[in-house]
Design a protein around this motif. Sequence first.
Motif, PDB file in Angstrom:
ATOM      1  N   SER A   1       0.866  -1.179   0.000  1.00 45.80           N
ATOM      2  CA  SER A   1       0.000   0.000   0.000  1.00 45.80           C
ATOM      3  C   SER A   1       0.899   1.223   0.000  1.00 45.80           C
ATOM      4  CB  SER A   1      -0.916   0.000   1.229  1.00 45.80           C
ATOM      5  OG  SER A   1      -0.160   0.263   2.396  1.00 45.80           O
ATOM      6  N   SER A   2       0.301   2.384   0.109  1.00 38.43           N
ATOM      7  CA  SER A   2       1.088   3.618   0.169  1.00 38.43           C
ATOM      8  C   SER A   2       2.014   3.625   1.383  1.00 38.43           C
ATOM      9  CB  SER A   2       0.173   4.837   0.175  1.00 38.43           C
ATOM     10  OG  SER A   2      -0.704   4.794   1.276  1.00 38.43           O
ATOM     11  N   ARG A   3       1.722   2.819   2.386  1.00 36.90           N
ATOM     12  CA  ARG A   3       2.606   2.732   3.571  1.00 36.90           C
ATOM     13  C   ARG A   3       4.011   2.286   3.206  1.00 36.90           C
ATOM     14  NH1 ARG A   3       0.341   2.449   8.918  1.00 36.90           N
ATOM     15  NH2 ARG A   3       2.297   1.425   9.392  1.00 36.90           N
ATOM     16  N   TRP A   4       4.161   1.595   2.074  1.00 36.84           N
ATOM     17  CA  TRP A   4       5.474   1.142   1.632  1.00 36.84           C
ATOM     18  C   TRP A   4       6.451   2.318   1.561  1.00 36.84           C
ATOM     19  CZ3 TRP A   4       8.159  -3.163   0.981  1.00 36.84           C
ATOM     20  CH2 TRP A   4       9.329  -3.102   0.220  1.00 36.84           C
ATOM     21  N   TRP A   5       5.938   3.488   1.265  1.00 39.96           N
ATOM     22  CA  TRP A   5       6.764   4.674   1.060  1.00 39.96           C
ATOM     23  C   TRP A   5       6.921   5.520   2.323  1.00 39.96           C
ATOM     24  CZ3 TRP A   5       9.134   4.091  -3.321  1.00 39.96           C
ATOM     25  CH2 TRP A   5       8.511   3.379  -4.350  1.00 39.96           C
ATOM     26  N   SER A   6       6.506   5.032   3.469  1.00 38.83           N
ATOM     27  CA  SER A   6       6.472   5.838   4.698  1.00 38.83           C
ATOM     28  C   SER A   6       7.820   6.447   5.068  1.00 38.83           C
ATOM     29  CB  SER A   6       5.931   5.021   5.869  1.00 38.83           C
ATOM     30  OG  SER A   6       6.797   3.940   6.166  1.00 38.83           O
ATOM     31  N   LYS A   7       8.907   5.795   4.764  1.00 36.05           N
ATOM     32  CA  LYS A   7      10.227   6.332   5.119  1.00 36.05           C
ATOM     33  C   LYS A   7      10.802   7.238   4.039  1.00 36.05           C
ATOM     34  CE  LYS A   7      11.061   2.561   8.146  1.00 36.05           C
ATOM     35  NZ  LYS A   7      11.823   2.273   9.250  1.00 36.05           N
ATOM     36  N   ASN A   8      10.084   7.386   2.924  1.00 37.93           N
ATOM     37  CA  ASN A   8      10.562   8.210   1.815  1.00 37.93           C
ATOM     38  C   ASN A   8       9.814   9.527   1.667  1.00 37.93           C
ATOM     39  OD1 ASN A   8      10.485   5.086   0.699  1.00 37.93           O
ATOM     40  ND2 ASN A   8      12.454   6.102   0.429  1.00 37.93           N
ATOM     41  N   ILE A   9       8.570   9.547   2.081  1.00 40.78           N
ATOM     42  CA  ILE A   9       7.708  10.707   1.825  1.00 40.78           C
ATOM     43  C   ILE A   9       8.277  11.993   2.407  1.00 40.78           C
ATOM     44  CG2 ILE A   9       5.453  11.732   2.335  1.00 40.78           C
ATOM     45  CD1 ILE A   9       4.248   8.941   1.923  1.00 40.78           C
ATOM     46  N   GLU A  10       8.630  11.974   3.666  1.00 41.05           N
ATOM     47  CA  GLU A  10       9.090  13.194   4.318  1.00 41.05           C
ATOM     48  C   GLU A  10      10.349  13.764   3.649  1.00 41.05           C
ATOM     49  OE1 GLU A  10       9.390  14.837   8.872  1.00 41.05           O
ATOM     50  OE2 GLU A  10       9.642  12.703   8.510  1.00 41.05           O
ATOM     51  N   GLY A  11      11.322  12.916   3.345  1.00 40.53           N
ATOM     52  CA  GLY A  11      12.547  13.378   2.700  1.00 40.53           C
ATOM     53  C   GLY A  11      12.291  13.932   1.310  1.00 40.53           C
ATOM     54  N   LEU A  12      11.460  13.242   0.530  1.00 41.62           N
ATOM     55  CA  LEU A  12      11.138  13.720  -0.818  1.00 41.62           C
ATOM     56  C   LEU A  12      10.336  15.017  -0.775  1.00 41.62           C
ATOM     57  CD1 LEU A  12      10.214  10.351  -2.539  1.00 41.62           C
ATOM     58  CD2 LEU A  12      12.157  11.823  -3.113  1.00 41.62           C
ATOM     59  N   ALA A  13       9.453  15.140   0.218  1.00 47.70           N
ATOM     60  CA  ALA A  13       8.595  16.325   0.325  1.00 47.70           C
ATOM     61  C   ALA A  13       9.379  17.590   0.658  1.00 47.70           C
ATOM     62  CB  ALA A  13       7.504  16.089   1.363  1.00 47.70           C
ATOM     63  N   ALA A  14      10.614  17.459   1.091  1.00 47.40           N
ATOM     64  CA  ALA A  14      11.433  18.636   1.372  1.00 47.40           C
ATOM     65  C   ALA A  14      11.742  19.411   0.090  1.00 47.40           C
ATOM     66  CB  ALA A  14      12.727  18.221   2.062  1.00 47.40           C
ATOM     67  N   ARG A  15      11.704  18.713  -1.076  1.00 47.09           N
ATOM     68  CA  ARG A  15      12.043  19.369  -2.346  1.00 47.09           C
ATOM     69  C   ARG A  15      11.006  19.177  -3.436  1.00 47.09           C
ATOM     70  NH1 ARG A  15      18.472  18.495  -3.300  1.00 47.09           N
ATOM     71  NH2 ARG A  15      19.122  19.560  -1.408  1.00 47.09           N
ATOM     72  N   HIS A  16      10.028  18.309  -3.199  1.00 47.71           N
ATOM     73  CA  HIS A  16       9.072  17.964  -4.249  1.00 47.71           C
ATOM     74  C   HIS A  16       7.651  17.903  -3.688  1.00 47.71           C
ATOM     75  CE1 HIS A  16      12.343  16.684  -6.909  1.00 47.71           C
ATOM     76  NE2 HIS A  16      12.874  16.100  -5.849  1.00 47.71           N
ATOM     77  N   LEU A  17       6.697  17.994  -4.589  1.00 50.66           N
ATOM     78  CA  LEU A  17       5.327  17.606  -4.261  1.00 50.66           C
ATOM     79  C   LEU A  17       5.315  16.099  -4.426  1.00 50.66           C
ATOM     80  CD1 LEU A  17       2.314  17.897  -3.738  1.00 50.66           C
ATOM     81  CD2 LEU A  17       2.022  18.351  -6.180  1.00 50.66           C
ATOM     82  N   VAL A  18       5.175  15.375  -3.345  1.00 51.48           N
ATOM     83  CA  VAL A  18       5.228  13.915  -3.393  1.00 51.48           C
ATOM     84  C   VAL A  18       3.841  13.353  -3.094  1.00 51.48           C
ATOM     85  CG1 VAL A  18       6.016  13.732  -0.991  1.00 51.48           C
ATOM     86  CG2 VAL A  18       6.427  11.860  -2.545  1.00 51.48           C
ATOM     87  N   ALA A  19       3.451  12.342  -3.862  1.00 55.50           N
ATOM     88  CA  ALA A  19       2.146  11.712  -3.679  1.00 55.50           C
ATOM     89  C   ALA A  19       2.308  10.203  -3.707  1.00 55.50           C
ATOM     90  CB  ALA A  19       1.180  12.158  -4.767  1.00 55.50           C
ATOM     91  N   ALA A  20       1.688   9.539  -2.751  1.00 55.46           N
ATOM     92  CA  ALA A  20       1.660   8.078  -2.709  1.00 55.46           C
ATOM     93  C   ALA A  20       0.207   7.649  -2.837  1.00 55.46           C
ATOM     94  CB  ALA A  20       2.261   7.566  -1.407  1.00 55.46           C
ATOM     95  N   VAL A  21      -0.043   6.619  -3.624  1.00 54.23           N
ATOM     96  CA  VAL A  21      -1.403   6.178  -3.928  1.00 54.23           C
ATOM     97  C   VAL A  21      -1.610   4.749  -3.439  1.00 54.23           C
ATOM     98  CG1 VAL A  21      -0.789   5.342  -6.237  1.00 54.23           C
ATOM     99  CG2 VAL A  21      -3.121   6.078  -5.775  1.00 54.23           C
ATOM    100  N   ASP A  22      -2.843   4.444  -3.017  1.00 51.71           N
ATOM    101  CA  ASP A  22      -3.256   3.061  -2.764  1.00 51.71           C
ATOM    102  C   ASP A  22      -3.982   2.578  -4.012  1.00 51.71           C
ATOM    103  OD1 ASP A  22      -2.313   2.753  -0.163  1.00 51.71           O
ATOM    104  OD2 ASP A  22      -4.148   3.508   0.739  1.00 51.71           O
ATOM    105  N   LEU A  23      -3.422   1.579  -4.671  1.00 49.49           N
ATOM    106  CA  LEU A  23      -4.049   1.030  -5.875  1.00 49.49           C
ATOM    107  C   LEU A  23      -5.345   0.306  -5.522  1.00 49.49           C
ATOM    108  CD1 LEU A  23      -0.867  -0.441  -7.595  1.00 49.49           C
ATOM    109  CD2 LEU A  23      -2.083   1.672  -8.180  1.00 49.49           C
TER     110      LEU A  23
END
Length: 120
Positions: free
Chosen positions: A45-67
């Motif tokens: 699920s989108s939880r897979w990205w839980s350790k990446n979202i915050e770091g990526l969001a420092a420079r990007h609009l980051v979005a994680a989706v649940d298929l």
Amino acid sequence: MSDGGRGADGVGLPARPLAFPPYTLWETRAGSGTPVALVHGLSASSRWWSKNIEGLAARHLVAAVDLVGFGRNRHFFGMPVVLPPFSEVTALLARWLETFGEVVHLVGHSMGGQIAIRLA
């Protein structure tokens, strides 16, 4: 829903539903800048990205989706789950990417990587 639309990302960010009839996708967005979309793999699920979202969001609009059939969308079909054809999932993700209104960097893990390749 027990979490009230919060916490799928593992860092407490709110998630929102997006309707693409007959489906609904849940997404989490954070940050600003160049969009980066994260697509999870099979049985995830989108939880897979839980350790990446915050770091990526420092420079990007980051979005994680649940298929469809996973995460917040796992109950869409009831039991047993029969997922839509892969081509339909890919088309649905293309519609989701259009919501950004600009070119999106697409990152996929496992099955999400296969979807990303099909969308490239």
